[in-house]
Design a protein around this motif. Structure first.
Motif, PDB file in Angstrom:
ATOM      1  N   ALA A  48       7.541  -7.182  -8.925  1.00 25.85           N
ATOM      2  CA  ALA A  48       7.340  -7.471 -10.411  1.00 25.85           C
ATOM      3  C   ALA A  48       6.845  -8.860 -10.713  1.00 25.85           C
ATOM      4  N   VAL A  49       7.617  -9.687  -9.977  1.00 28.25           N
ATOM      5  CA  VAL A  49       7.004 -11.132 -10.250  1.00 28.25           C
ATOM      6  C   VAL A  49       6.667 -11.803  -8.859  1.00 28.25           C
ATOM      7  N   ASN A  50       7.380 -11.561  -7.800  1.00 27.40           N
ATOM      8  CA  ASN A  50       7.390 -12.300  -6.686  1.00 27.40           C
ATOM      9  C   ASN A  50       6.498 -11.800  -5.327  1.00 27.40           C
ATOM     10  N   VAL A  51       5.269 -12.350  -5.638  1.00 26.92           N
ATOM     11  CA  VAL A  51       4.211 -11.884  -4.680  1.00 26.92           C
ATOM     12  C   VAL A  51       4.425 -11.987  -3.050  1.00 26.92           C
ATOM     13  N   SER A  52       5.257 -13.305  -2.977  1.00 23.16           N
ATOM     14  CA  SER A  52       5.561 -13.622  -1.476  1.00 23.16           C
ATOM     15  C   SER A  52       6.554 -12.638  -1.104  1.00 23.16           C
ATOM     16  N   TYR A  53       7.213 -11.862  -1.830  1.00 22.80           N
ATOM     17  CA  TYR A  53       8.084 -10.814  -1.211  1.00 22.80           C
ATOM     18  C   TYR A  53       6.974  -9.589  -0.616  1.00 22.80           C
ATOM     19  N   ALA A  54       6.107  -9.401  -1.213  1.00 19.41           N
ATOM     20  CA  ALA A  54       5.121  -8.393  -0.676  1.00 19.41           C
ATOM     21  C   ALA A  54       4.578  -8.890   0.687  1.00 19.41           C
ATOM     22  N   ARG A  55       4.191 -10.228   0.766  1.00 17.39           N
ATOM     23  CA  ARG A  55       3.788 -10.862   1.995  1.00 17.39           C
ATOM     24  C   ARG A  55       4.725 -10.771   2.962  1.00 17.39           C
ATOM     25  N   ASN A  56       6.063 -11.107   2.677  1.00 12.38           N
ATOM     26  CA  ASN A  56       6.962 -11.150   3.802  1.00 12.38           C
ATOM     27  C   ASN A  56       6.999  -9.776   4.271  1.00 12.38           C
ATOM     28  N   PHE A  57       7.070  -8.777   3.489  1.00  6.87           N
ATOM     29  CA  PHE A  57       7.125  -7.231   3.637  1.00  6.87           C
ATOM     30  C   PHE A  57       5.947  -6.816   4.593  1.00  6.87           C
ATOM     31  N   ILE A  58       4.737  -7.297   4.318  1.00 11.67           N
ATOM     32  CA  ILE A  58       3.628  -6.903   5.403  1.00 11.67           C
ATOM     33  C   ILE A  58       3.776  -7.546   6.623  1.00 11.67           C
ATOM     34  N   GLU A  59       4.278  -9.011   6.826  1.00 15.35           N
ATOM     35  CA  GLU A  59       4.276  -9.496   7.980  1.00 15.35           C
ATOM     36  C   GLU A  59       5.382  -9.046   8.603  1.00 15.35           C
ATOM     37  N   ARG A  60       6.534  -8.423   8.523  1.00 15.75           N
ATOM     38  CA  ARG A  60       7.518  -7.940   8.960  1.00 15.75           C
ATOM     39  C   ARG A  60       7.050  -6.597   9.539  1.00 15.75           C
ATOM     40  N   ALA A  61       6.609  -5.612   8.322  1.00 13.98           N
ATOM     41  CA  ALA A  61       6.485  -4.285   8.749  1.00 13.98           C
ATOM     42  C   ALA A  61       5.278  -3.987   9.737  1.00 13.98           C
ATOM     43  N   CYS A  62       4.250  -5.026   9.661  1.00 13.34           N
ATOM     44  CA  CYS A  62       3.017  -4.681  10.382  1.00 13.34           C
ATOM     45  C   CYS A  62       3.042  -5.720  11.617  1.00 13.34           C
ATOM     46  N   GLY A  63       3.958  -6.719  11.723  1.00 11.01           N
ATOM     47  CA  GLY A  63       3.949  -7.383  12.959  1.00 11.01           C
ATOM     48  C   GLY A  63       2.745  -8.670  12.971  1.00 11.01           C
ATOM     49  N   CYS A  64       2.782  -9.184  11.761  1.00 11.48           N
ATOM     50  CA  CYS A  64       1.916 -10.233  11.552  1.00 11.48           C
ATOM     51  C   CYS A  64       2.219 -11.674  12.136  1.00 11.48           C
ATOM     52  N   ASP A  65       1.227 -12.319  12.717  1.00 10.49           N
ATOM     53  CA  ASP A  65       1.545 -13.709  13.153  1.00 10.49           C
ATOM     54  C   ASP A  65       0.934 -14.888  12.020  1.00 10.49           C
ATOM     55  N   ALA A  66       1.160 -15.954  12.687  1.00 13.08           N
ATOM     56  CA  ALA A  66       0.917 -16.933  11.407  1.00 13.08           C
ATOM     57  C   ALA A  66      -0.539 -17.269  11.169  1.00 13.08           C
ATOM     58  N   SER A  67      -1.616 -16.613  12.122  1.00 15.54           N
ATOM     59  CA  SER A  67      -2.905 -16.807  11.873  1.00 15.54           C
ATOM     60  C   SER A  67      -3.332 -15.448  10.938  1.00 15.54           C
ATOM     61  N   GLY A  68      -2.525 -14.596  10.609  1.00 14.61           N
ATOM     62  CA  GLY A  68      -2.761 -13.682   9.830  1.00 14.61           C
ATOM     63  C   GLY A  68      -3.316 -12.173  10.340  1.00 14.61           C
ATOM     64  N   ASN A  69      -3.220 -12.317  11.816  1.00 10.48           N
ATOM     65  CA  ASN A  69      -3.448 -11.180  12.604  1.00 10.48           C
ATOM     66  C   ASN A  69      -2.228 -10.118  12.686  1.00 10.48           C
ATOM     67  N   CYS A  70      -2.576  -8.901  12.186  1.00 15.98           N
ATOM     68  CA  CYS A  70      -1.546  -8.010  12.336  1.00 15.98           C
ATOM     69  C   CYS A  70      -1.626  -6.902  13.267  1.00 15.98           C
ATOM     70  N   ALA A  71      -0.422  -6.301  13.898  1.00 13.35           N
ATOM     71  CA  ALA A  71      -0.377  -5.500  14.917  1.00 13.35           C
ATOM     72  C   ALA A  71      -0.837  -4.036  14.344  1.00 13.35           C
ATOM     73  N   CYS A  72      -0.364  -3.556  13.113  1.00 11.00           N
ATOM     74  CA  CYS A  72      -0.804  -2.473  12.456  1.00 11.00           C
ATOM     75  C   CYS A  72      -1.982  -2.866  11.279  1.00 11.00           C
ATOM     76  N   THR A  73      -2.925  -1.828  11.021  1.00 12.32           N
ATOM     77  CA  THR A  73      -4.044  -1.627  10.185  1.00 12.32           C
ATOM     78  C   THR A  73      -3.916  -0.548   9.327  1.00 12.32           C
ATOM     79  N   ASP A  74      -3.354   0.322   9.841  1.00 13.57           N
ATOM     80  CA  ASP A  74      -3.291   1.623   8.856  1.00 13.57           C
ATOM     81  C   ASP A  74      -2.112   2.430   9.024  1.00 13.57           C
ATOM     82  N   ALA A  75      -2.180   3.542   8.516  1.00 20.43           N
ATOM     83  CA  ALA A  75      -0.931   4.291   8.366  1.00 20.43           C
ATOM     84  C   ALA A  75      -0.379   4.931   9.773  1.00 20.43           C
ATOM     85  N   SER A  76      -1.050   4.726  10.724  1.00 26.42           N
ATOM     86  CA  SER A  76      -0.751   5.273  12.133  1.00 26.42           C
ATOM     87  C   SER A  76       0.383   4.229  12.725  1.00 26.42           C
TER      88      SER A  76
END
Length: 391
Positions: free
Chosen positions: A363-391
């Motif tokens: 609704a208002v907190n975009v950083s909430y979505a960022r935190n979710f992506i980083e945790r769900a997809c295993g993202c590191d500080a450089s922005g590289n993520c372990a998952c890139t699609d629904a698989s």
């Protein structure tokens, strides 16, 4: 509803930002490339089109459809008719009546000035959008609709006015379809019993409203058209290959209806035992008040604005989601529970052919979505993520 539309626009903006993010120093070059390519393209032979087709304006590359005016490259430039406007249309509507490009006949009228770039772009009048960038970015979902759309019948046929609206919007999408969203997995009876009838030109985007998990049996196969809706009929729309995430977990929200704003939490056991749990009605015409702690019965005859209003199995506290990313032991346990449910939903979506999963619909907190992506997809500080699609 303005609030609902704001949520939709925020969700679409988030998806577009996730799909392609240019750095600040790239932006001027990209803009110059687009402007210059569009001007150069106007010199080429325009492809043929029909009146009302969604096409590109010469000089800017923005979309237009039929009886609409195109803007110039700057605010000082006069407006002129869209390439797919009817012959002779424009007087009294656009500053200049003559088209710069007429895709009805394929005749261009070259604009003055040298092109600024030779990068390829679709020619003005072309009613197929460019493919996504070769950087691995996803599609452009474009603009969309929600709620009961006037002028669509149960069989999926639309009035001329409604079809005109749909045709004007669908060109904003890579799929050349108008997107649609209703906080559910399939079209249903909406507010006040208004049916959500759709046409074959609509791409339905299913939504996991809460935390889940969602089983594969609840999802329609991605890409399927003529699927069974929630009204006992068949929808001619096509099911999108994106599954939208939980709705507004970042705020507590409110119970909707006659206690909107007053009720900000569900009744706890003490309120129910003491008969201090007033019932909210989503269709109630007379305003009512929650109890002294802002609690109400929101589960029988109403619904909450978002899932942040409710408790979650595996999480402590009555409303744990807005504080999901607080750095506490309880919050961390809740994150583990939410992620476990999300992974089950992701597996079900992948099984049904979905290629994209969105972040939570914040609704208002975009950083909430960022935190979710980083945790769900295993993202590191450089922005590289372990998952890139629904698989």
């Amino acid at each position: 509803r303005p609030r609902a539309m704001a949520r939709l626009l925020a969700a679409i903006s988030l998806m577009l930002c996730c799909a392609y993010r240019a750095s600040a120093d790239e932006a001027p070059a990209v803009q110059a490339s687009l402007r210059g390519s569009a001007e150069q393209a106007a010199r080429q032979t325009a492809p043929r089109c029909s009146v009302g087709d969604a096409v590109l304006c010469p000089g800017t590359g923005t979309l237009c459809s039929g009886e609409q005016c195109c803007g110039g490259a700057s605010l000082e430039d006069p407006t002129f008719p869209c390439p797919s406007a009817p012959a002779g249309w424009g007087q009294g509507f656009c500053a200049v009546q003559e088209k710069k490009v007429d895709c009805l006949t394929g005749d261009p009228t070259p604009p003055a000035g040298p092109p600024q770039s030779t990068a390829p772009l679709p020619r003005p009048g072309q009613h197929l959008l460019p493919t996504p960038p070769a950087t691995g970015a996803g599609p452009t979902w474009g603009c969309g609709l929600l709620g009961g759309i006037p002028g669509i019948s149960a069989d999926g046929s639309a009035t001329a006015e409604t079809q005109y609206l749909i045709d004007g919007i669908k060109g904003s999408s890579t799929f050349n379809k108008t997107t649609y969203w209703d906080w559910n997995f399939r079209p249903k009876l909406g507010e006040k019993g208004v049916p959500e009838y759709l046409t074959k030109d609509i791409l339905f985007m299913p939504n996991v409203w809460g935390v889940g998990p969602v089983g594969a049996d609840m999802l329609v196969e991605a890409g399927q058209a003529n699927f069974t809706d929630m009204m006992g009929g068949t929808s001619p729309a096509t099911m999108a290959n994106i599954l939208l995430g939980m709705n507004e977990p970042d705020i507590y929200g409110s119970c909707m209806g006659n206690m909107f704003g007053s009720c900000t939490a569900p009744c706890d056991d003490e309120a129910v035992r003491s008969n201090d749990c007033p019932t909210a009605w989503i269709g109630g015409s007379s305003p009512a008040e929650a109890n002294s702690r802002g609690q109400c019965n929101c589960w029988q005859h109403s619904e909450a604005t978002g899932c942040g209003f409710w408790g979650v199995d595996g999480c402590k506290g009555a409303q744990p989601l807005p504080g999901l990313w607080d750095k506490t032991e309880e919050a961390e346990q809740c994150v583990d529970s939410v992620m476990d449910k999300w992974k089950q939903t992701a597996a079900a979506a992948y099984q049904k052919g979905y290629k994209y999963l969105s972040t939570p619909m914040v609704a208002v907190n975009v950083s909430y979505a960022r935190n979710f992506i980083e945790r769900a997809c295993g993202c590191d500080a450089s922005g590289n993520c372990a998952c890139t699609d629904a698989s």
